[in-house]
Enzyme design. Structure first.
Site, PDB file in Angstrom:
ATOM      1  N   ASN A 234       0.871  -1.168   0.000  1.00  0.00           N
ATOM      2  CA  ASN A 234       0.000   0.000   0.000  1.00  0.00           C
ATOM      3  C   ASN A 234       0.919   1.232   0.000  1.00  0.00           C
ATOM      4  O   ASN A 234       1.426   1.631   1.045  1.00  0.00           O
ATOM      5  CB  ASN A 234      -0.872  -0.073   1.259  1.00  0.00           C
ATOM      6  CG  ASN A 234      -1.856   1.063   1.362  1.00  0.00           C
ATOM      7  OD1 ASN A 234      -1.800   2.021   0.586  1.00  0.00           O
ATOM      8  ND2 ASN A 234      -2.756   0.961   2.323  1.00  0.00           N
TER       9      ASN A 234
ATOM     10  N   ARG B  59      -2.462  -1.836  -3.639  1.00  0.00           N
ATOM     11  CA  ARG B  59      -3.544  -0.858  -3.629  1.00  0.00           C
ATOM     12  C   ARG B  59      -3.254   0.122  -4.759  1.00  0.00           C
ATOM     13  O   ARG B  59      -2.183   0.720  -4.800  1.00  0.00           O
ATOM     14  CB  ARG B  59      -3.572  -0.132  -2.298  1.00  0.00           C
ATOM     15  CG  ARG B  59      -4.538   1.010  -2.289  1.00  0.00           C
ATOM     16  CD  ARG B  59      -4.650   1.582  -0.895  1.00  0.00           C
ATOM     17  NE  ARG B  59      -5.434   2.797  -0.924  1.00  0.00           N
ATOM     18  CZ  ARG B  59      -5.069   3.934  -0.348  1.00  0.00           C
ATOM     19  NH1 ARG B  59      -3.933   4.004   0.299  1.00  0.00           N
ATOM     20  NH2 ARG B  59      -5.838   4.985  -0.408  1.00  0.00           N
TER      21      ARG B  59
ATOM     22  N   HIS C  55     -11.074   5.320  -0.705  1.00  0.00           N
ATOM     23  CA  HIS C  55     -11.116   4.500   0.517  1.00  0.00           C
ATOM     24  C   HIS C  55     -11.965   3.238   0.316  1.00  0.00           C
ATOM     25  O   HIS C  55     -12.506   2.670   1.271  1.00  0.00           O
ATOM     26  CB  HIS C  55     -11.680   5.283   1.729  1.00  0.00           C
ATOM     27  CG  HIS C  55     -10.760   6.316   2.274  1.00  0.00           C
ATOM     28  ND1 HIS C  55     -11.198   7.540   2.753  1.00  0.00           N
ATOM     29  CD2 HIS C  55      -9.418   6.336   2.416  1.00  0.00           C
ATOM     30  CE1 HIS C  55     -10.161   8.246   3.155  1.00  0.00           C
ATOM     31  NE2 HIS C  55      -9.071   7.544   2.958  1.00  0.00           N
TER      32      HIS C  55
ATOM     33  N   HIS D   8     -14.652   6.632   7.626  1.00  0.00           N
ATOM     34  CA  HIS D   8     -13.207   6.347   7.650  1.00  0.00           C
ATOM     35  C   HIS D   8     -12.516   7.656   8.025  1.00  0.00           C
ATOM     36  O   HIS D   8     -12.374   8.557   7.203  1.00  0.00           O
ATOM     37  CB  HIS D   8     -12.757   5.852   6.268  1.00  0.00           C
ATOM     38  CG  HIS D   8     -11.287   5.582   6.176  1.00  0.00           C
ATOM     39  ND1 HIS D   8     -10.762   4.318   6.023  1.00  0.00           N
ATOM     40  CD2 HIS D   8     -10.216   6.410   6.223  1.00  0.00           C
ATOM     41  CE1 HIS D   8      -9.453   4.383   5.983  1.00  0.00           C
ATOM     42  NE2 HIS D   8      -9.092   5.650   6.104  1.00  0.00           N
TER      43      HIS D   8
ATOM     44  N   ASN E 287      -5.878  10.166   8.487  1.00  0.00           N
ATOM     45  CA  ASN E 287      -5.308  11.404   7.944  1.00  0.00           C
ATOM     46  C   ASN E 287      -6.142  11.882   6.762  1.00  0.00           C
ATOM     47  O   ASN E 287      -6.459  13.049   6.631  1.00  0.00           O
ATOM     48  CB  ASN E 287      -3.866  11.169   7.509  1.00  0.00           C
ATOM     49  CG  ASN E 287      -2.948  11.117   8.702  1.00  0.00           C
ATOM     50  OD1 ASN E 287      -3.035  11.958   9.592  1.00  0.00           O
ATOM     51  ND2 ASN E 287      -2.081  10.118   8.747  1.00  0.00           N
ATOM     52  N   GLY E 288      -6.468  10.946   5.875  1.00  0.00           N
ATOM     53  CA  GLY E 288      -7.509  11.188   4.875  1.00  0.00           C
ATOM     54  C   GLY E 288      -8.817  10.764   5.511  1.00  0.00           C
ATOM     55  O   GLY E 288      -8.826   9.881   6.367  1.00  0.00           O
TER      56      GLY E 288
ATOM     57  N   ARG F 182      -6.075  18.474   4.171  1.00  0.00           N
ATOM     58  CA  ARG F 182      -6.930  18.860   3.035  1.00  0.00           C
ATOM     59  C   ARG F 182      -8.213  19.496   3.546  1.00  0.00           C
ATOM     60  O   ARG F 182      -8.733  19.073   4.582  1.00  0.00           O
ATOM     61  CB  ARG F 182      -7.297  17.617   2.198  1.00  0.00           C
ATOM     62  CG  ARG F 182      -6.114  17.005   1.493  1.00  0.00           C
ATOM     63  CD  ARG F 182      -6.457  15.655   0.889  1.00  0.00           C
ATOM     64  NE  ARG F 182      -5.789  14.583   1.590  1.00  0.00           N
ATOM     65  CZ  ARG F 182      -6.041  13.280   1.441  1.00  0.00           C
ATOM     66  NH1 ARG F 182      -6.959  12.870   0.592  1.00  0.00           N
ATOM     67  NH2 ARG F 182      -5.374  12.381   2.127  1.00  0.00           N
TER      68      ARG F 182
ATOM     69  N   MET G  48      -4.595  14.448  14.948  1.00  0.00           N
ATOM     70  CA  MET G  48      -5.690  14.728  15.871  1.00  0.00           C
ATOM     71  C   MET G  48      -5.259  14.615  17.335  1.00  0.00           C
ATOM     72  O   MET G  48      -5.701  15.387  18.179  1.00  0.00           O
ATOM     73  CB  MET G  48      -6.857  13.777  15.558  1.00  0.00           C
ATOM     74  CG  MET G  48      -8.105  14.083  16.302  1.00  0.00           C
ATOM     75  SD  MET G  48      -8.739  15.762  15.987  1.00  0.00           S
ATOM     76  CE  MET G  48      -9.903  15.473  14.663  1.00  0.00           C
TER      77      MET G  48
ATOM     78  N   GLY H 158      -7.805   5.552  12.030  1.00  0.00           N
ATOM     79  CA  GLY H 158      -7.117   6.062  13.224  1.00  0.00           C
ATOM     80  C   GLY H 158      -8.001   6.820  14.203  1.00  0.00           C
ATOM     81  O   GLY H 158      -8.105   6.449  15.380  1.00  0.00           O
TER      82      GLY H 158
ATOM     83  N   GLU I 128      -7.120  -2.565   5.269  1.00  0.00           N
ATOM     84  CA  GLU I 128      -7.035  -2.516   3.803  1.00  0.00           C
ATOM     85  C   GLU I 128      -6.092  -3.599   3.280  1.00  0.00           C
ATOM     86  O   GLU I 128      -6.328  -4.180   2.218  1.00  0.00           O
ATOM     87  CB  GLU I 128      -6.542  -1.129   3.367  1.00  0.00           C
ATOM     88  CG  GLU I 128      -7.608  -0.060   3.550  1.00  0.00           C
ATOM     89  CD  GLU I 128      -7.048   1.352   3.612  1.00  0.00           C
ATOM     90  OE1 GLU I 128      -6.194   1.606   4.487  1.00  0.00           O
ATOM     91  OE2 GLU I 128      -7.455   2.189   2.793  1.00  0.00           O
TER      92      GLU I 128
HETATM   93  P1  ADP Z   1      -3.756   7.052   7.539  1.00  0.00           P
HETATM   94  O1  ADP Z   1      -4.898   7.769   6.875  1.00  0.00           O
HETATM   95  O2  ADP Z   1      -2.435   7.713   7.301  1.00  0.00           O
HETATM   96  O3  ADP Z   1      -3.755   5.549   7.377  1.00  0.00           O
HETATM   97  P2  ADP Z   1      -4.659   6.559  10.258  1.00  0.00           P
HETATM   98  O4  ADP Z   1      -5.891   5.824   9.863  1.00  0.00           O
HETATM   99  O5  ADP Z   1      -3.598   5.830  10.983  1.00  0.00           O
HETATM  100  O6  ADP Z   1      -3.992   7.352   9.069  1.00  0.00           O
HETATM  101  O7  ADP Z   1      -5.152   7.797  11.176  1.00  0.00           O
HETATM  102  C1  ADP Z   1      -4.267   8.771  11.617  1.00  0.00           C
HETATM  103  C2  ADP Z   1      -5.047   9.746  12.484  1.00  0.00           C
HETATM  104  O8  ADP Z   1      -5.608   9.038  13.594  1.00  0.00           O
HETATM  105  C3  ADP Z   1      -4.177  10.858  13.054  1.00  0.00           C
HETATM  106  O9  ADP Z   1      -4.880  12.108  13.009  1.00  0.00           O
HETATM  107  C4  ADP Z   1      -4.032  10.419  14.501  1.00  0.00           C
HETATM  108  O10 ADP Z   1      -3.838  11.503  15.375  1.00  0.00           O
HETATM  109  C5  ADP Z   1      -5.378   9.798  14.757  1.00  0.00           C
HETATM  110  N1  ADP Z   1      -5.362   8.980  15.972  1.00  0.00           N
HETATM  111  C6  ADP Z   1      -4.739   7.809  16.187  1.00  0.00           C
HETATM  112  N2  ADP Z   1      -4.924   7.431  17.475  1.00  0.00           N
HETATM  113  C7  ADP Z   1      -5.675   8.386  18.075  1.00  0.00           C
HETATM  114  C8  ADP Z   1      -6.197   8.604  19.375  1.00  0.00           C
HETATM  115  N3  ADP Z   1      -5.983   7.729  20.356  1.00  0.00           N
HETATM  116  N4  ADP Z   1      -6.924   9.718  19.603  1.00  0.00           N
HETATM  117  C9  ADP Z   1      -7.141  10.613  18.619  1.00  0.00           C
HETATM  118  N5  ADP Z   1      -6.679  10.478  17.377  1.00  0.00           N
HETATM  119  C10 ADP Z   1      -5.952   9.381  17.104  1.00  0.00           C
END
Ligand code: ADP
Length: 399
Positions: free
Chosen positions: A9, A92, A180, A207, A210-211, A240, A284, A328, A379
């Site tokens: 990915n 992916r 996604h 979902h 980050n995205g 974004r 976040m 996340g 994924e």
């Molecule tokens: P990607 O889109 O790069 O795969 P992820 O799905 O890992 O990213 O999500 C990343 C986001 O999730 C970041 O904004 C991170 O701060 C947030 N995140 C991860 N754990 C926590 C948490 N315990 N509380 C709040 N936000 C979180």
């Protein structure tokens, strides 16, 4: 000797990978996983066993690209799993255009078709194709399968996919594709296993990583989603802005004299949580921990816009039976989940605070008319599943 499948990915700055055994039926079993971060500048690899135990860390001295890093990755993996044989690699691929609506075995014709799709996703498609070409050169005996992020949304009705521009623009491919898709497909299949009553109903999956995007699922299929022609549309994200009045773009180009490259940089890398917080962070967790008012404002805007677009998708579904948080933020942040759900009370959503604080699988109360769940996405497992089914010539039930 056990056969294995590698799922790749490739993102804008990282490569996530996961190795699966093919021995375990419909869902291949995870053997190890990891990521190479900062691919272009200072590549660092971290590899973990299925239970999370750290297996290896590597820091490369030189800046790298896929060509430089992939051979090392294959060597490192085979050193850890000497008794298994890699037989296929699944990728992916962000864009499948109008025609590629299911995972495909890589052939010369497919590569030509993917090259033709690069203009639809200039920042991502070429990055996804690069490792495919590298592997054809390095390991021509390996089967390769391309899995498209857009494919799951090909069930969207025209009314959800159409953009209100003159018809010839749509004929030229300017329509809403959605992204996604591998994540939503995984969530939809998991719902079928863990909550069959919901999977037949009207569900919104969120979902939030980050995205970020939303998907309206009817009977397990996508009928609408918030990302559209590009991954810029819809929800506010880490960097974004999400849906944006197109008049802003005209203003930036005409009145402020920004170049196209500057606007692209603004929209993909400098907006969203990062921009609104005044460059505190796109992450976040950092914003939640910050006491700066601008961090709070960025979070509030993220929640406000997310709840508003949930309302729009609830209308597309003509009501709501279930809501799923994933990725996340969705999987790990009780504060954000609660804040979003508090804005959905008019839909009948009621959150159980203890369940939410504990990241429980179901976080709604008995009285809630909408069942709210957390479903961790995967994924890479979806890619491995599709790759296995293509390689073994099996068709999955509704792939
Ligand atoms: P990607 O889109 O790069 O795969 P992820 O799905 O890992 O990213 O999500 C990343 C986001 O999730 C970041 O904004 C991170 O701060 C947030 N995140 C991860 N754990 C926590 C948490 N315990 N509380 C709040 N936000 C979180």
């Amino acid at each position: 000797m056990t056969d294995t499948i590698l799922a790749l990915n490739v993102g804008s700055s990282s490569l996530k990978f996961a190795l699966f055994s093919t021995d375990s039926g419909e869902w291949p079993e995870l053997l190890l996983r990891g990521a190479i971060e900062e691919l272009a500048t200072a590549p660092r690899l971290k590899m973990q066993a299925a239970d999370g135990t750290l297996l290896q860390e590597v820091v490369w001295k030189d800046s790298g690209d896929i060509d430089a890093v992939l051979p090392s990755l294959l060597d490192l993996i085979s050193a850890k799993r000497e008794r298994e044989k890699l037989v296929a690699v699944g990728h992916r691929v962000v864009h499948g255009g109008r025609d590629l609506s299911a995972p495909q075995l890589v052939t010369t014709d497919l590569l030509t078709a993917l090259d033709d799709l690069v203009p639809l996703a200039p920042l991502h498609e070429a990055q996804n194709i690069a490792p495919i070409r590298t592997l054809i050169r390095l390991r021509p005996e390996l089967a390769q399968v391309a899995c498209f992020d857009t494919a799951f949304h090909r069930t969207m009705p025209d009314v959800a996919a159409r953009i209100a521009l003159p018809r010839d623009y749509e004929a030229a491919g300017i329509r809403r594709y959605g992204f996604h898709g591998l994540s939503y497909e995984y969530v939809s299949r998991r719902l079928r296993e863990i909550a069959p009553h919901l999977s037949k109903g009207r569900v919104i999956a969120a979902h939030l990583g980050n995205g970020a995007s939303l998907c309206a699922l009817q009977d397990g299929r996508s009928i609408d989603t918030t990302m559209g022609f590009s991954a810029l549309d819809g929800l506010m994200m880490g960097t974004r802005p999400g849906a944006l009045d197109p008049g802003v773009l005209l203003h930036l180009l005409q009145q402020r004299g920004m170049s196209v490259a500057q606007v692209e940089d603004l929209l993909y890398r400098r907006s969203g949580l990062l921009g609104v917080s005044g460059n505190i962070a796109s992450d976040m967790r950092v914003l939640i921990a910050s006491s700066e008012p601008s961090a709070r404002e960025a979070i509030d805007l993220f929640i406000y816009r997310c709840a508003g677009q949930i309302g729009a998708l609830a209308s597309a579904l003509n009501g709501l039976d279930g809501f799923v948080f994933t990725a996340g933020i969705g999987e790990h942040s009780p504060i954000i989940r609660k804040a979003i759900c508090d804005r959905l009370q008019w839909l009948g959503v009621e959150i159980d605070e203890d369940a939410n604080s504990n990241n429980a699988p179901v976080i709604s109360t008995e009285a809630s008319t909408v069942e709210v769940r957390i479903v961790p996405t995967n994924e890479e497992a979806m890619i491995a599943h599709h790759t296995l089914s293509r390689v073994s010539g099996l068709r999955t039930p509704d792939a």
